[in-house]
Design an enzyme around this catalytic site. Sequence first.
Site, PDB file in Angstrom:
ATOM      1  N   ARG A  50       0.886  -1.252   0.011  1.00  0.00           N
ATOM      2  CA  ARG A  50       0.188  -0.007  -0.122  1.00  0.00           C
ATOM      3  C   ARG A  50       0.863   1.264   0.029  1.00  0.00           C
ATOM      4  O   ARG A  50       0.327   2.348  -0.560  1.00  0.00           O
ATOM      5  CB  ARG A  50      -1.094  -0.021   1.355  1.00  0.00           C
ATOM      6  N   LYS A  86      -2.731   6.531   1.376  1.00  0.00           N
ATOM      7  CA  LYS A  86      -2.360   6.980   2.661  1.00  0.00           C
ATOM      8  C   LYS A  86      -1.731   8.325   2.739  1.00  0.00           C
ATOM      9  O   LYS A  86      -0.485   8.271   3.042  1.00  0.00           O
ATOM     10  CB  LYS A  86      -1.805   6.112   3.575  1.00  0.00           C
ATOM     11  N   GLU A 110     -16.048   6.167   4.747  1.00  0.00           N
ATOM     12  CA  GLU A 110     -15.417   5.736   6.064  1.00  0.00           C
ATOM     13  C   GLU A 110     -15.416   6.949   6.850  1.00  0.00           C
ATOM     14  O   GLU A 110     -15.707   7.985   6.767  1.00  0.00           O
ATOM     15  CB  GLU A 110     -14.128   5.134   5.433  1.00  0.00           C
TER      16      GLU A 110
END
Length: 341
Positions: A82, A184, A220
């Site tokens: 990720r 992220k 989210e």
Amino acid sequence: MEKKNIDWANIGFGYMQTDYRFVSQYKNGAWDEGALTTDANIVLNECAGVLQYAQTCFEGLKAYTTEDGHIVTFRPDLNGERMENSARGLEMPAFPKERFVEAVAKVVEANAAYVPPYGSGASLYIRPYMFGFDSVIGVKPASEYQFRIFTTPVGPYFKGGAKPITIRVSDFDRAAPHGTGHIKAGLNYAMSLHAIVDAHKKGFDENVYLDPQTRTKIEETGGANLIFVTKDNKLVTPKSSSILPSITRRSILHVASEYLGMETEEREVFLDEVKDFAECGLCGTAAVISPVGKIVDHGKEICFPSGMEQMGPATQKIYDTLTGIQMGKIKAPEGWIKVIK
Ligand code: PLP
Ligand code: COI
């Protein structure tokens, strides 16, 4: 190795400086070998890419002490993968995932005295991150970068541990439809700071963000994905291209279907249908699985039947199985647990 004298059972989710961190520098088109250092400070030029245009991304994972006394991490390869994607999305050179996993092991082993003991309820949070290091004043990527990993022992992300929390539907957006929500990037969290301070002021524990395009679908929260359980025991998780692909959520989907025999569904979840679910929780490395008792939508309360005192029964089973796998009490799927020592 002697553990540090820390009141493990009563630490919160905060920063506590540990002895070693890993540092690697990218210069002239290549990452150097990297090394552990005891220096927790960074000296940066005033015009560094990270300071001017927020060119930074990060990861979060944990090290645990298992029942039989080993120190392990959970699926670090997925964090490495990720972070490669996050780096690409921000025009940064990827730190190779194999080296990421090795560096995580190195820094955890060096800080073994800070890995909370089995059964304490705490864990060692691992924070890999990278940032634009050299100066940029025109809007463009930096040419030098630093990749670092530090660790800090942590307890529960929400005060009260496993007690259900109350979240509110946010009027602020976290990520644009074709923006950076799926990586992220530090900037996603900067975007959420005003919203979280405002939520706390008004007595809510977290924000739940809607899809910014139609404002009808659940995305989210600021620091975790969401899971729902239907009245007939099906696990449902929101699908969206602008949420972070949570490793905890992906693991929960597997645990629910393969260990607990639950039907699972990853699909768009509309705000309108949330009132029909039996249980709700936040899931993530920091949040683990934090039960949600209530969602407040502009004064309208959506109360889950599981209530404000304890986790719902299905959430509890998922929680016990997932944490059982992480702490070595339940056999993990192949490749999920990396033993460090
Ligand atoms: N969503 C956001 C915005 C997060 O910050 C996190 C934390 O990493 C997650 C979801 C959960 O992801 P993971 O389970 O990989 O920790
Ligand atoms: C994590 O769970 O690792 C995160 O990065 C979330 C953050 C809010 C602490």
